[in-house]
Design an enzyme around this catalytic site. Structure first.
Site, PDB file in Angstrom:
ATOM      1  N   GLU A 147       5.003  -5.899   1.873  1.00  8.16           N
ATOM      2  CA  GLU A 147       4.615  -6.357   0.535  1.00  8.16           C
ATOM      3  C   GLU A 147       4.443  -5.191  -0.431  1.00  8.16           C
ATOM      4  O   GLU A 147       3.345  -4.956  -0.947  1.00  8.16           O
ATOM      5  CB  GLU A 147       3.296  -7.131   0.629  1.00  8.16           C
ATOM      6  CG  GLU A 147       3.357  -8.294   1.581  1.00  8.16           C
ATOM      7  CD  GLU A 147       1.995  -8.960   1.796  1.00  8.16           C
ATOM      8  OE1 GLU A 147       0.962  -8.426   1.330  1.00  8.16           O
ATOM      9  OE2 GLU A 147       1.977 -10.011   2.443  1.00  8.16           O
ATOM     10  N   PRO A 148       5.488  -4.421  -0.695  1.00  2.41           N
ATOM     11  CA  PRO A 148       5.319  -3.324  -1.662  1.00  2.41           C
ATOM     12  C   PRO A 148       5.181  -3.860  -3.084  1.00  2.41           C
ATOM     13  O   PRO A 148       5.909  -4.767  -3.480  1.00  2.41           O
ATOM     14  CB  PRO A 148       6.627  -2.533  -1.518  1.00  2.41           C
ATOM     15  CG  PRO A 148       7.632  -3.535  -1.048  1.00  2.41           C
ATOM     16  CD  PRO A 148       6.876  -4.535  -0.216  1.00  2.41           C
ATOM     17  N   GLY A 149       4.255  -3.317  -3.817  1.00  2.51           N
ATOM     18  CA  GLY A 149       4.118  -3.643  -5.236  1.00  2.51           C
ATOM     19  C   GLY A 149       4.359  -2.371  -6.026  1.00  2.51           C
ATOM     20  O   GLY A 149       5.410  -2.157  -6.635  1.00  2.51           O
ATOM     21  N   ARG A 150       3.357  -1.461  -5.925  1.00  7.82           N
ATOM     22  CA  ARG A 150       3.407  -0.186  -6.651  1.00  7.82           C
ATOM     23  C   ARG A 150       4.751   0.529  -6.473  1.00  7.82           C
ATOM     24  O   ARG A 150       5.349   0.980  -7.451  1.00  7.82           O
ATOM     25  CB  ARG A 150       2.273   0.700  -6.091  1.00  7.82           C
ATOM     26  CG  ARG A 150       2.030   1.971  -6.858  1.00  7.82           C
ATOM     27  CD  ARG A 150       1.021   2.855  -6.094  1.00  7.82           C
ATOM     28  NE  ARG A 150      -0.160   2.134  -5.676  1.00  7.82           N
ATOM     29  CZ  ARG A 150      -1.257   1.992  -6.400  1.00  7.82           C
ATOM     30  NH1 ARG A 150      -1.344   2.532  -7.587  1.00  7.82           N
ATOM     31  NH2 ARG A 150      -2.297   1.315  -5.929  1.00  7.82           N
ATOM     32  N   CYS A 185     -13.234   3.629 -27.993  1.00  3.14           N
ATOM     33  CA  CYS A 185     -14.545   4.206 -28.275  1.00  3.14           C
ATOM     34  C   CYS A 185     -15.345   4.491 -27.018  1.00  3.14           C
ATOM     35  O   CYS A 185     -16.395   3.876 -26.780  1.00  3.14           O
ATOM     36  CB  CYS A 185     -15.305   3.285 -29.221  1.00  3.14           C
ATOM     37  SG  CYS A 185     -14.598   3.391 -30.853  1.00  3.14           S
ATOM     38  N   TYR A 220       0.484  -1.557 -12.098  1.00  2.49           N
ATOM     39  CA  TYR A 220      -0.943  -1.845 -12.307  1.00  2.49           C
ATOM     40  C   TYR A 220      -1.491  -1.409 -13.657  1.00  2.49           C
ATOM     41  O   TYR A 220      -2.656  -1.665 -13.940  1.00  2.49           O
ATOM     42  CB  TYR A 220      -1.807  -1.249 -11.175  1.00  2.49           C
ATOM     43  CG  TYR A 220      -1.499  -1.852  -9.828  1.00  2.49           C
ATOM     44  CD1 TYR A 220      -1.874  -3.158  -9.535  1.00  2.49           C
ATOM     45  CD2 TYR A 220      -0.814  -1.136  -8.848  1.00  2.49           C
ATOM     46  CE1 TYR A 220      -1.565  -3.722  -8.296  1.00  2.49           C
ATOM     47  CE2 TYR A 220      -0.510  -1.699  -7.617  1.00  2.49           C
ATOM     48  CZ  TYR A 220      -0.900  -2.995  -7.345  1.00  2.49           C
ATOM     49  OH  TYR A 220      -0.597  -3.555  -6.136  1.00  2.49           O
ATOM     50  N   GLY A 253       0.796  -1.228   0.000  1.00  2.00           N
ATOM     51  CA  GLY A 253       0.000   0.000   0.000  1.00  2.00           C
ATOM     52  C   GLY A 253       0.828   1.276   0.000  1.00  2.00           C
ATOM     53  O   GLY A 253       0.268   2.376   0.047  1.00  2.00           O
ATOM     54  N   ARG A 282      -6.243   3.062 -15.367  1.00  5.37           N
ATOM     55  CA  ARG A 282      -6.253   3.656 -14.030  1.00  5.37           C
ATOM     56  C   ARG A 282      -6.885   5.061 -13.985  1.00  5.37           C
ATOM     57  O   ARG A 282      -7.657   5.345 -13.069  1.00  5.37           O
ATOM     58  CB  ARG A 282      -4.841   3.660 -13.429  1.00  5.37           C
ATOM     59  CG  ARG A 282      -4.251   2.231 -13.341  1.00  5.37           C
ATOM     60  CD  ARG A 282      -3.014   2.132 -12.468  1.00  5.37           C
ATOM     61  NE  ARG A 282      -3.335   2.401 -11.094  1.00  5.37           N
ATOM     62  CZ  ARG A 282      -3.244   3.570 -10.515  1.00  5.37           C
ATOM     63  NH1 ARG A 282      -2.776   4.608 -11.187  1.00  5.37           N
ATOM     64  NH2 ARG A 282      -3.598   3.736  -9.269  1.00  5.37           N
ATOM     65  N   TYR A 341      -9.909   4.888 -11.502  1.00  9.14           N
ATOM     66  CA  TYR A 341      -9.680   5.472 -10.164  1.00  9.14           C
ATOM     67  C   TYR A 341      -9.517   6.987 -10.199  1.00  9.14           C
ATOM     68  O   TYR A 341      -9.259   7.598  -9.164  1.00  9.14           O
ATOM     69  CB  TYR A 341      -8.393   4.910  -9.543  1.00  9.14           C
ATOM     70  CG  TYR A 341      -8.253   3.411  -9.581  1.00  9.14           C
ATOM     71  CD1 TYR A 341      -9.114   2.590  -8.866  1.00  9.14           C
ATOM     72  CD2 TYR A 341      -7.226   2.805 -10.314  1.00  9.14           C
ATOM     73  CE1 TYR A 341      -8.962   1.203  -8.890  1.00  9.14           C
ATOM     74  CE2 TYR A 341      -7.070   1.435 -10.338  1.00  9.14           C
ATOM     75  CZ  TYR A 341      -7.941   0.643  -9.635  1.00  9.14           C
ATOM     76  OH  TYR A 341      -7.783  -0.716  -9.655  1.00  9.14           O
TER      77      TYR A 341
HETATM   78  N1  LLP Z   1      -0.480  -7.129  -0.391  1.00  7.80           N
HETATM   79  C1  LLP Z   1      -1.752  -7.413  -0.665  1.00  7.80           C
HETATM   80  C2  LLP Z   1      -2.420  -8.466   0.096  1.00  7.80           C
HETATM   81  C3  LLP Z   1      -2.443  -6.698  -1.661  1.00  7.80           C
HETATM   82  O1  LLP Z   1      -3.717  -6.982  -1.913  1.00  7.80           O
HETATM   83  C4  LLP Z   1      -1.782  -5.683  -2.380  1.00  7.80           C
HETATM   84  C5  LLP Z   1      -2.465  -4.921  -3.436  1.00  7.80           C
HETATM   85  C6  LLP Z   1      -0.428  -5.444  -2.076  1.00  7.80           C
HETATM   86  C7  LLP Z   1       0.192  -6.175  -1.075  1.00  7.80           C
HETATM   87  C8  LLP Z   1       0.393  -4.419  -2.811  1.00  7.80           C
HETATM   88  O2  LLP Z   1      -0.074  -3.125  -2.642  1.00  7.80           O
HETATM   89  P1  LLP Z   1       0.832  -1.928  -3.255  1.00  7.80           P
HETATM   90  O3  LLP Z   1       2.122  -1.884  -2.457  1.00  7.80           O
HETATM   91  O4  LLP Z   1       1.084  -2.227  -4.662  1.00  7.80           O
HETATM   92  O5  LLP Z   1       0.030  -0.715  -3.049  1.00  7.80           O
HETATM   93  N2  LLP Z   1      -5.278  -1.916  -9.211  1.00  7.80           N
HETATM   94  C9  LLP Z   1      -5.103  -0.940  -8.158  1.00  7.80           C
HETATM   95  C10 LLP Z   1      -4.309  -1.483  -6.987  1.00  7.80           C
HETATM   96  C11 LLP Z   1      -4.875  -2.744  -6.385  1.00  7.80           C
HETATM   97  C12 LLP Z   1      -4.038  -3.239  -5.247  1.00  7.80           C
HETATM   98  C13 LLP Z   1      -4.406  -4.620  -4.875  1.00  7.80           C
HETATM   99  N3  LLP Z   1      -3.667  -5.177  -3.791  1.00  7.80           N
HETATM  100  C14 LLP Z   1      -4.425   0.301  -8.750  1.00  7.80           C
HETATM  101  O6  LLP Z   1      -4.171   0.323  -9.949  1.00  7.80           O
HETATM  102  O7  LLP Z   1      -4.174   1.273  -8.033  1.00  7.80           O
END
Ligand code: LLP
Length: 441
Positions: free
Chosen positions: A299-302, A370, A399, A257, A339, A343
């Site tokens: 758990e960083p993704g973004r 379209c 994402y 997050g 996105r 969002y």
């Molecule tokens: N851990 C869990 C259990 C999650 O569900 C998520 C994201 C993460 C970690 C990673 O979160 P991050 O660090 O990336 O914020 N499609 C949306 C984002 C959906 C996130 C889903 N879960 C967007 O484009 O903003």
């Protein structure tokens, strides 16, 4: 000689610069040349920026809490090349499907460092996870707990799990990506007693080994307080549970997050601030609750891939409605980046072949799909734009790609990874034959 130029450039990957032709360069590669050679839309990843972010998370978090393990949330973007980089940097992986697991497996990602998340893992996915010995299954509900226990029993395995707790904390982000509040499809709520029931069932299950707890509040989270609050609620719960059920508390996952800056007016906390808030809270509370220090999982993704990724588009039609709006139409749109439409994400843009030119007008960058909602960037400042110019949109690494679609039967773009002057194609552009080939008649 290359020179740094424009505040917008700070949103681009760390290696970004403008060369003396006025072209945007990333990872030592001229993006205008790349667009010419490989066509557009084109997604570019800067390997240096990805590795830098991995390193930042590891070093900043371990400053405040030494036993931290960083696992990359692969839903932000995963392909074979990226999985290999993540493995080299020593991170673990959060996967949410058999597909993500299969990509990791295909590059020999160490599966003991894989955490399998998801609110409705199928029987086949759980079987695959057990057959491939994934490190942890993060159990989301009682149906899954029972199913997993039975599958593990049948295979003669003892599976390590975390339980996903829903702490009832609002992270104040978009409602589509809020997960920590009571009314969520994810996890065992604290408030209803279901979390307690889950601990009882997990500790009683024959082939399940409860090693810790997980929460994830939502994404992106621009505030620090929700992390502190949820950490406190979950640690209090763990200490209460430990008084009645017997289990080792070895791991606490506070999820992902961590926010990033998408536009010039939306600053996000830096990694060190999240690390300090979470690390200090843990160090305060663990002794208070008389718990042993668990391993911290983040758990960083973004935040690992967002800034590393840039989307390039070519300008086609330009439509000006006098006194109302000037639309600059590009050759991609909501099929490759949904996105903004989904969002309301606000992006910035740069004209990659006119990076040194003075910004002179306010325009709206529209996609070619379209739908009137297919607007990529609304009301942004650009120099005078002509057909054939290359638009570069920063902070597109997270994402956008996993949410790509073939809407309007548009082939999905190519992806390249750049580093030290070399550009590696890591996913080829789809062709019309790819679109047609899956149909069986
Ligand atoms: N851990 C869990 C259990 C999650 O569900 C998520 C994201 C993460 C970690 C990673 O979160 P991050 O660090 O990336 O914020 N499609 C949306 C984002 C959906 C996130 C889903 N879960 C967007 O484009 O903003």
């Amino acid at each position: 000689m290359n020179i740094k130029f424009s505040a917008k450039l700070s949103l681009f990957p760390l290696t970004s610069e403008v060369n003396n032709q006025g072209h945007l360069c990333i990872g030592g590669c001229d993006t205008v040349d790349l667009a010419e050679e490989l066509g557009t839309p084109l997604y570019i990843f800067d390997e240096f920026t990805i590795r830098h972010e991995c390193h930042q998370f590891i070093t900043e978090f371990s400053k405040y809490y030494q036993d931290t393990m960083v696992i990359y949330a692969s839903k932000a973007f995963l392909n074979r090349a990226l999985a290999a980089v993540i493995a080299q940097e020593g991170l673990g992986l959060d996967v949410v499907s058999g597909g993500e697991l299969a990509i990791a497996h295909s590059v020999d990602f160490p599966l003991s460092k894989v955490y399998f998340h998801g609110n409705n893992k199928t029987l086949e996915e759980l079987e695959l996870a057990l057959d491939w010995n994934v490190g942890r299954v993060v159990v989301d509900n009682l149906y899954e707990l029972e199913l997993l226990n039975k599958l593990a029993y049948d295979k003669g395995i003892n599976q390590d799990i975390l339980l996903r707790i829903t702490p009832g904390v609002d992270p104040h982000t978009h409602k589509y990506t809020t997960t920590g509040t009571l009314d969520s499809k994810f996890g065992f709520p604290l408030a209803t007693g279901q979390a307690e029931e889950a601990v009882e069932q997990a500790t009683a299950a024959s082939n399940i080994n409860l090693v810790g707890f997980h929460f994830h509040l939502g994404s992106p989270i621009f505030e620090l307080e929700p992390y502190r609050l949820a950490t406190e609620l979950v640690l209090r719960f763990v200490s209460q549970m430990k008084r009645k059920d017997s289990f080792e508390f070895n791991e606490l996952s506070v999820g992902g997050g961590f926010a990033v800056q998408y536009s010039l007016d939306s600053k996000a906390p830096d990694v060190a601030e999240y690390a300090q808030a979470i690390g200090e809270k843990l160090n305060d509370l663990i002794p208070q609750f008389e718990l042993d220090y668990p391993r911290l999982i983040i758990e960083p993704g973004r935040a690992i891939v967002a800034q590393a990724g840039v989307a390039l588009y070519k300008v086609g039609a330009i439509k000006e409605i006098p006194a109302i709006r000037k639309y600059i139409c590009i050759d991609g749109g909501m099929n490759d980046n949904i996105r903004p439409a989904l969002y309301g994400t606000k992006h910035e843009a740069l004209v990659a072949n006119k990076a040194l030119q003075e910004e002179s007008e306010i325009v709206t960058i529209a996609g070619k799909l379209c739908e009137s909602g297919d607007i990529l960037v609304r009301d942004t400042n650009l120099p005078s734009v002509s057909p054939g110019d290359i638009i570069a949109v920063p902070v597109c690494g997270a994402y956008s790609i996993p949410m790509w679609s073939n809407y309007n039967a548009l082939p999905r773009p190519a992806i390249i990874m750049v580093n030290e002057g070399k550009a590696n194609l890591i996913r080829r552009r789809e062709t019309y034959q790819d679109l047609i080939g899956l149909d069986t008649i």
